[in-house]
Design an enzyme around this catalytic site. Structure first.
Site, PDB file in Angstrom:
ATOM      1  N   LYS A  22      10.418 -14.038  -7.967  1.00  0.00           N
ATOM      2  CA  LYS A  22       9.504 -12.986  -7.501  1.00  0.00           C
ATOM      3  C   LYS A  22       8.395 -13.533  -6.599  1.00  0.00           C
ATOM      4  CE  LYS A  22      11.319  -9.352  -9.583  1.00  0.00           C
ATOM      5  NZ  LYS A  22      11.976  -8.296  -8.764  1.00  0.00           N
ATOM      6  N   GLU A  51       4.367  -2.599  -9.371  1.00  0.00           N
ATOM      7  CA  GLU A  51       5.058  -2.191 -10.583  1.00  0.00           C
ATOM      8  C   GLU A  51       5.657  -3.439 -11.199  1.00  0.00           C
ATOM      9  OE1 GLU A  51       6.478  -2.341  -7.697  1.00  0.00           O
ATOM     10  OE2 GLU A  51       8.348  -3.381  -8.204  1.00  0.00           O
ATOM     11  N   SER A  67      17.563 -16.651 -11.695  1.00  0.00           N
ATOM     12  CA  SER A  67      16.431 -16.019 -11.002  1.00  0.00           C
ATOM     13  C   SER A  67      15.098 -16.263 -11.698  1.00  0.00           C
ATOM     14  CB  SER A  67      16.678 -14.517 -10.866  1.00  0.00           C
ATOM     15  OG  SER A  67      16.880 -13.940 -12.144  1.00  0.00           O
TER      16      SER A  67
END
Lengths: 396, 259
Positions: A87, A109, A376
């Site tokens: 991210k 969010e 990830s």
């Protein structure tokens, strides 16, 4: 005559309130300017390398390969990035862009909390205010990340509407943005929402495959046979696929969260069970009923628990360039444990969906074949929830 | 072209918004009739959506109550057909793009035409995306209502030039809901609109009191009220119709006074 922008085949577009249109256009113009600006790119590269720890490793998982007895498996270690997931790649890009645009406040969010933590981190570093919307259900599932965000100086607002999960957090962040646009940038966390977000987020995440393509060529002297990543909105997957899209021999496989199974209502496997619709600013595939009411989806993974998928994935599915496969909670939890034991790497439960599919695929492939799995994120945040799933009463 | 413009021929228009099926469709029918009898010039009927991103908490609540009561797009078309036997004023739908898209836009517009719905307001369908539905809407004589927001600025003329039915002027930033004060300079926005079109303009978002409605109507062609009505329905439930009727009368009297 109107002019729809940001299409991937029939998908994408800008289905948002008029109130946001000028903000979206301003963002698009700023991005078009800065994406080719040498100073912007130098600053971003410096942040990615010196602060986030890029490039991330492409690790040959020798034990995992041996255990599965088929294709050679590499792990793209996005879990080693600062803040513990992919991210940060997107957030540093968007936060820097927002700063250049004169914005002083970031809203975001978050589902699992990884995007919220990354946004709170960038806001702290770049001296910006930060407000994160998180489904109340997820604030319970991911309590540690809520604390991390607050520690980093962000305000976390639990969203109680609807299913109190990721989709409701997105809706609430959009509502907040329509009420405060001047000083605020909505730092959207996935390749979804209205144009230009799917393109901006993809470009910032494409660093994953830019690196992994070069790394595998250096290590193996050839391209992989398959690239596997988990898909919620689809940001790590599109980042993992992007530079391999022109390489037709490389299978691109997105792993959707099937929850308790795609033949149950407790699933979040959008491409496998949804149909085309218009929601959260985009045309794409969504889990919905016959009247277009968005379905309450379910997955053990808060980060994949979303009823839609990014428009570029919908397009890659339509043209047959990428495959989207369902992976259940059970399979993901098994993979979470298996990777931890075989390689000493605890993957995020989201990433464990990709590992789970690789565990099925690798044994069917010859030993001279190569798979890259994108890990990830790291799984520390999930340990308590997985322990509870296994019946151990652990609380953070 | 629809019958919507006739709503603006009785002086300044008062336009109530009602979420269909909150708390049930029988009550909605009574409320619509009460509003029409008490001077509503145009009625906005909300087709509930699971995730109404342009709505504040009050209308979100109405959407969820209606959906949990089992209301569907088909049942709402049946309600409109029934109402049309005696309710003569123009009616429009307010819903979200996915409700129209998933019903099949052509089938949706055909049923609007057949049941006497004059227009459709879709807050998540901006100017750039209206081609999604505009051809089929035109084919069935349904107006796709354009919205103009406080942030529209240089977009106003472009939107106004292609506007049909009426123009929904969004009074404030943010989502629907009662506001104590509207700070946007509505007069300036309407003036820019007037340079491009004679399509009537009605102002909505945040209006609840007669004085606010009168002020907004004085700057435009009418006032739209949603959340304040939903609150009455929330309070009185199945007995809400006479209370909504009384409220509509008070609001219509207020906007009439500015003619």
């Amino acid at each position: 005559m109107s002019s729809s922008k940001g299409r991937f085949g029939v998908h994408g577009g800008q289905y948002i309130p008029e109130t946001l249109m000028n903000a979206i256009i301003e963002l698009e113009n700023a991005y078009e300017h800065y994406k080719n600006d040498p100073d912007f790119n130098r600053e971003l590269t410096q942040l990615l390398n010196e602060y986030a720890g890029r490039p991330s490793l492409l690790y040959y998982a020798e034990k995992l390969t041996r255990e599965l007895g088929g294709a050679k498996i590499y792990l793209k270690r996005e879990d080693l990035n600062h803040t513990g997931s992919h991210k940060i790649n997107n957030v540093l890009g968007q936060a820097l862009l927002a700063k250049k645009m004169g914005k002083t406040r970031l809203i975001a969010e978050t589902g699992a909390g990884q995007h919220g933590v990354a946004t709170a981190t960038a806001a702290a570093l770049l001296d910006m205010e930060c407000v994160v919307f998180m489904g109340e259900e997820d604030t319970i599932r991911q309590a540690l990340n809520v604390y991390r965000m607050r520690l980093l100086g962000a305000e976390v607002i639990p969203v109680k509407t609807g299913t109190a999960t990721l989709k409701d957090a997105v809706s609430e962040a959009m509502r907040e943005w329509t009420s405060r646009i001047d000083d605020t940038h909505y730092c959207l966390g996935s390749v979804m929402g209205p144009h230009p977000f799917p393109t901006i987020v993809r470009d910032f995440q494409a660093v994953i495959s830019r690196e992994s393509r070069a790394q595998i060529l250096e290590k193996e002297g050839r391209l992989p046979d398959a690239v596997i990543a988990c898909v919620g909105g689809g940001s790590n997957a599109i980042g993992s696929f992007y530079h391999f899209i022109p390489d037709e021999g490389v299978r691109l496989i997105g792993c959707e969260a099937a929850g308790r199974g795609i033949d149950t209502f407790e699933t979040a496997a959008t491409v496998n069970t949804g149909r085309i619709g218009i929601f959260h600013g985009m045309k794409s595939y969504f889990c919905q009923d016959e009247y277009g009411q968005i379905a309450p989806v379910y997955s053990i993974s808060a980060g994949l628990d979303y009823p839609g998928v990014g428009p570029e994935h919908a397009y890659l599915h339509d043209i047959g360039r990428a495959e989207y496969v369902p992976v259940t909670d059970d399979e993901a939890v098994n993979a979470f444990e298996f990777l931890s034991r075989t390689e000493g790497i605890i993957p995020a439960i989201e990433s464990a969906h990709a590992v789970a599919y690789a565990m099925k695929l690798a044994p069917t492939m010859d030993k001279d074949k190569i798979i890259i799995i994108t890990v990830s994120g790291r799984g520390d945040k999930d340990c308590a929830a997985i322990a509870r799933y296994r019946g151990e009463d652990i609380h953070e | 072209m629809s019958n919507i413009r006739s709503a603006f021929r009785n002086g300044k228009a008062f336009i109530p918004f009602i979420t269909c099926g909150d708390p049930d469709l029988e009550t909605t029918a009574k409320i619509v009739r009460a509003a029409a009898e008490n001077g509503a010039d145009l009625i906005e009927l909300g087709i509930p959506f699971s995730d109404p991103t342009a709505e504040g908490p009050v209308i979100q609540g109405a959407n969820l109550r209606a959906l949990s009561g089992g209301v569907t797009t088909d049942k709402i078309f049946d309600l409109v057909a029934e109402l049309r036997k005696d309710v003569k004023i123009p009616m429009v739908f307010m819903t979200y793009a996915n409700v129209v898209f998933s019903y099949d836009a052509e089938r949706f517009m055909a049923r609007c035409c057949e049941t006497g719905i004059g227009g459709v307001i879709l807050p998540d369908l901006p100017f750039e995306e209206k081609d999604e539905f505009s051809a089929v809407a035109r084919q069935y004589g349904i107006d796709l209502i354009s919205l103009i927001a406080p942030t529209s600025a240089d977009r106003i003329a472009m939107i106004a030039k292609e506007a049909d039915g009426f123009i929904y002027v969004v009074s404030s930033l943010g989502v629907t809901g009662v506001r104590s004060e509207i700070t946007t300079n509505i007069g300036d926005i309407v003036e820019v609109i007037r340079q491009s079109t004679d399509t009537p303009c009605a102002v909505g978002f945040g209006i609840s009191e007669p004085e606010q409605a009168a002020k907004m109507a004085s700057l435009s062609d009418g006032a739209i009220v949603g959340s304040a009505i939903i609150r009455i329905i929330e309070k009185y439930g199945r007995d809400a119709a006479p209370y909504v009727g009384e409220y509509v009368k008070r609001m219509k009297d207020a906007v009439r006074s500015v003619d």
